[in-house]
Design an enzyme around this catalytic site. Structure first.
Site, PDB file in Angstrom:
ATOM      1  N   PHE A   1      17.743  -5.454  56.650  1.00 28.57           N
ATOM      2  CA  PHE A   1      17.011  -6.123  55.579  1.00 28.57           C
ATOM      3  C   PHE A   1      16.055  -5.136  54.927  1.00 28.57           C
ATOM      4  O   PHE A   1      15.052  -4.723  55.529  1.00 28.57           O
ATOM      5  CB  PHE A   1      16.257  -7.336  56.142  1.00 28.57           C
ATOM      6  CG  PHE A   1      17.085  -8.099  57.145  1.00 28.57           C
ATOM      7  CD1 PHE A   1      18.314  -8.635  56.772  1.00 28.57           C
ATOM      8  CD2 PHE A   1      16.674  -8.235  58.455  1.00 28.57           C
ATOM      9  CE1 PHE A   1      19.104  -9.311  57.687  1.00 28.57           C
ATOM     10  CE2 PHE A   1      17.452  -8.912  59.379  1.00 28.57           C
ATOM     11  CZ  PHE A   1      18.667  -9.452  59.000  1.00 28.57           C
TER      12      PHE A   1
ATOM     13  N   ASP B   1      13.285  -3.690  53.360  1.00 27.42           N
ATOM     14  CA  ASP B   1      11.891  -4.068  53.079  1.00 27.42           C
ATOM     15  C   ASP B   1      11.055  -2.811  52.890  1.00 27.42           C
ATOM     16  O   ASP B   1      11.560  -1.772  52.497  1.00 27.42           O
ATOM     17  CB  ASP B   1      11.347  -4.956  54.188  1.00 27.42           C
ATOM     18  CG  ASP B   1      11.265  -4.230  55.542  1.00 27.42           C
ATOM     19  OD1 ASP B   1      11.700  -3.059  55.633  1.00 27.42           O
ATOM     20  OD2 ASP B   1      10.763  -4.837  56.505  1.00 27.42           O
TER      21      ASP B   1
ATOM     22  N   ASP C   1      17.907  -3.676  62.973  1.00 23.09           N
ATOM     23  CA  ASP C   1      16.808  -3.991  62.056  1.00 23.09           C
ATOM     24  C   ASP C   1      15.637  -4.599  62.811  1.00 23.09           C
ATOM     25  O   ASP C   1      14.481  -4.216  62.583  1.00 23.09           O
ATOM     26  CB  ASP C   1      17.280  -4.948  60.966  1.00 23.09           C
ATOM     27  CG  ASP C   1      16.162  -5.302  59.993  1.00 23.09           C
ATOM     28  OD1 ASP C   1      16.045  -4.621  58.963  1.00 23.09           O
ATOM     29  OD2 ASP C   1      15.392  -6.238  60.275  1.00 23.09           O
TER      30      ASP C   1
END
Length: 306
Positions: free
Chosen positions: A213, A215, A283
């Site tokens: 993810f 970010d 992750d």
């Protein structure tokens, strides 16, 4: 998500400011191959869970609001997750679709017990309204119906979310190419999988399709581990705490190269050890490492996507 993998790989091969260091990938993979770190989904104990549809509703609202905490140094994901949890424990109808459409900024602050305006507060409220409206219009007001309609496919769930909910459409144009990142849509699938331990609402036949993810925490961890290298101009921007524009080359490269790097790590660990590891698992380990690292210096972008 093949479009996320493919477009991130394209960015990595055309990047001007961020480089994926193959020797860094090799070093991390070698370290992890015999003992892949496992991090429990709710290792902080901050999430609501009742093993039913209300948990799905909670997670969808949580992931709709899961972005851009850094402008307030005292605010974190933990505040959001635990605040929403407490609100639901107090009032089981707090996230009903009709109520989601009516919340105001001050009311959201009250839910989270936050004493001042939240970063991008108007956008957070707008996204709550959007989630409530579309759930009511298309899914009988229930995020559980959204999940049921994906037929145990995480990839289909992400596609459904990005089709129905514009606030989850995390894509951009980079050097003339469409780039897909879909951080919050993918993290919803991963949260379901983690919360329900791969069963019930969290059972997906293709959980391996989900990428990491993208970010602002994980790129900083990868840079610290020697997996990512930055140009001097990008390093200066990050070290001076300068804001990097959403959709800029630097910002897209930071996120997309992180996706590509984690995919490379995953594949290399599998080749070295014969063990399958999920991008979701990598992750979670990288993110949990990052939030515990006080000296981590991340890029700063105002964005509703992460």
């Amino acid at each position: 998500m093949e479009e996320v993998r493919a477009s991130s790989a394209w960015v990595a091969s055309h990047s001007s400011h961020v480089t994926v260091d193959s020797s860094g990938v090799e070093k991390v993979a070698e370290t992890m191959k015999d003992s892949i770190p496992k991090v429990e989904w709710d290792f902080e104990g901050i999430h609501y869970f009742d093993n039913g549809p209300l948990t799905v509703q909670y997670l969808f609202v949580l992931d709709a609001l899961n972005f851009c905490f850094w402008p307030d140094k005292e605010l974190s994901y933990d505040n959001l997750a635990s605040g929403l949890k407490e609100a639901l424990q107090t009032d089981k109808s707090a996230f009903d679709a009709d109520r989601l459409q009516k919340y105001t900024g001050p009311e959201l602050r009250k839910i989270l017990k936050w004493p001042r305006p939240l970063p991008l507060e108007d956008e957070r409220v707008r996204l709550m309204h959007e989630v409530g409206f579309e759930l009511e219009r298309s899914f009988e007001g229930k995020a559980s119906k959204l999940v049921e309609s994906c037929e145990k496919s995480a990839s289909k769930l992400v596609s459904l979310i990005t089709c129905h909910f514009p606030g989850f459409r995390d894509h951009t144009v980079y050097k003339g190419h469409q780039i897909f990142l879909y951080k919050r849509a993918q993290i919803f699938a991963a949260d379901l999988w983690g919360a329900f331990n791969g069963r019930g609402y969290g059972e997906f036949n293709d959980i391996e399709s989900i990428t990491m993810f993208a970010d602002y925490i994980v790129p900083a961890v990868l840079q610290q581990l020697g997996v990512l290298r930055y140009s001097s101009s990008l390093s200066n921007l990050i070290e001076s705490n300068s804001e990097i524009g959403s959709g800029s080359e630097e910002e897209v490269e930071l996120r997309a190269c992180s996706v590509y790097a984690v995919e490379e790590m995953r594949d290399l660990i599998h080749r070295k050890s014969g063990k399958k590891v999920l991008s979701v698992e990598l992750d979670l380990w990288l993110w949990s490492f990052g939030i515990q690292c006080q000296s981590l210096q991340h890029h700063r972008t105002l964005s509703i996507y992460y």
